[in-house]
Design an enzyme around this catalytic site. Structure first.
Site, PDB file in Angstrom:
ATOM      1  N   HIS A 191       0.836  -1.203   0.000  1.00  8.64           N
ATOM      2  CA  HIS A 191       0.000   0.000   0.000  1.00  8.64           C
ATOM      3  C   HIS A 191       0.872   1.255   0.000  1.00  8.64           C
ATOM      4  CE1 HIS A 191      -3.615   2.392   1.447  1.00  8.64           C
ATOM      5  NE2 HIS A 191      -2.609   3.193   1.762  1.00  8.64           N
ATOM      6  N   GLU A 192       1.820   1.319   0.937  1.00  8.25           N
ATOM      7  CA  GLU A 192       2.671   2.500   1.035  1.00  8.25           C
ATOM      8  C   GLU A 192       3.644   2.587  -0.141  1.00  8.25           C
ATOM      9  OE1 GLU A 192       1.769   4.671   3.013  1.00  8.25           O
ATOM     10  OE2 GLU A 192       0.414   3.392   4.143  1.00  8.25           O
ATOM     11  N   HIS A 248       1.932   4.397  -3.000  1.00 10.80           N
ATOM     12  CA  HIS A 248       2.021   5.852  -2.886  1.00 10.80           C
ATOM     13  C   HIS A 248       3.399   6.347  -3.324  1.00 10.80           C
ATOM     14  CE1 HIS A 248      -1.798   6.275  -0.901  1.00 10.80           C
ATOM     15  NE2 HIS A 248      -1.422   5.639   0.202  1.00 10.80           N
TER      16      HIS A 248
END
Length: 273
Positions: free
Chosen positions: A64-65, A68
């Site tokens: 997820h990170e 980004h």
């Protein structure tokens, strides 16, 4: 030619860390133990299932990170390389307690895939509002893709002989859906707000972000209230049913355990029975 070279440099900047590879190894090992030796009534197998879900959940937080960070890198922020965000090392993503320990505790207590870590993006070097929105959307999109991938595997390969493993995998997909939905809420501090923030008046966005942490805590508190909790999980179960996680794709010996997510959650809590 220049575009290809830039793409190759971007790919070369991605270097999975030993910590991330260790998490991958733990996920595979625990999954294999749950697959090979675990039965629904076998506590060692259920402990292995617990390890599989936790390790795979930490894996998803890293992805997820990373989503980004990689989108920010492709949009012009080279600082994410020096910060170690492109290594997928979970220890690089903000505070370990807030980013990983608390989300894991929430999974254990309530079966909620709480949004986890955070990456700090140098927004000043990224041009265009659309790029900023895409950077924010990349995280929950990774959770959504993870959930769909797990659902496809479940629907096509689940078998009765390994029901323990498959119920855990269904529960893991359920956590991905909860994380994606929570993250997409347009609340300061969450990715949903980050998606719309570039289009808001600057003073509005700054004021909202100043209270973002408090608003998020209020949201978490509200999720424990009966009607809101029920409404939230009704939405989640509607989505998981739609992607094929509402029932096992094989006959079960007891209709009371025919919901793979609920069974997976129950087996995940191995210490309760």
């Amino acid at each position: 030619m220049n575009g290809t070279a830039r793409g190759m440099r971007g790919n070369a900047a991605v270097r999975p860390s030993p910590v991330f590879l260790a998490v991958v190894g733990a996920t595979i090992l625990c999954g294999l133990i749950a697959w090979r030796y675990g039965t629904i009534l076998d506590k060692p197998g259920r402990i292995a299932l617990f390890g599989f879900v936790i390790a795979a959940w930490v894996l998803s937080l890293s992805l997820h990170e990373f989503g980004h960070a990689y989108m920010a890198y492709r949009s012009g922020d080279r600082s994410v390389v020096a910060k170690g965000y492109l290594t997928l090392n979970p220890l690089k993503y903000s505070d370990v307690t807030l980013s990983f320990l608390i989300p894991v505790v929430f999974i254990i207590l309530g079966g909620i895939g709480l949004p986890g870590g955070a990456v700090w993006i140098d927004r000043h070097v990224i041009p265009g509002r659309l790029r900023h929105s895409l950077i924010s959307a990349a995280g929950p999109l990774s959770n959504a893709l993870y959930a769909v991938m797990l659902a496809v595997i479940f629907k096509n390969f689940a078998d009765a002989e390994h029901a323990l493993f498959w119920s855990g995998l269904a529960f893991l997909a359920f956590l991905q859906v909860t994380a994606a939905i929570l993250n997409l809420l347009p609340i300061p501090g969450l990715d949903g707000f980050g998606i719309i923030e570039p289009y808001l008046p600057r003073h509005w966005a700054n004021q909202a972000n100043a209270y973002g942490g408090y608003v998020f805590l209020v949201l978490i508190a509200l999720l424990w209230l009966g009607p809101i909790n029920e409404g939230f999980f009704n939405v989640i179960y509607y989505i998981t049913d739609a992607i094929g996680l509402g029932e096992f794709p094989f006959d079960v010996f007891d209709e009371r355990i025919n919901h793979p997510i609920q069974l997976g959650h129950s087996l995940f809590m191995w210490w309760q029975n």
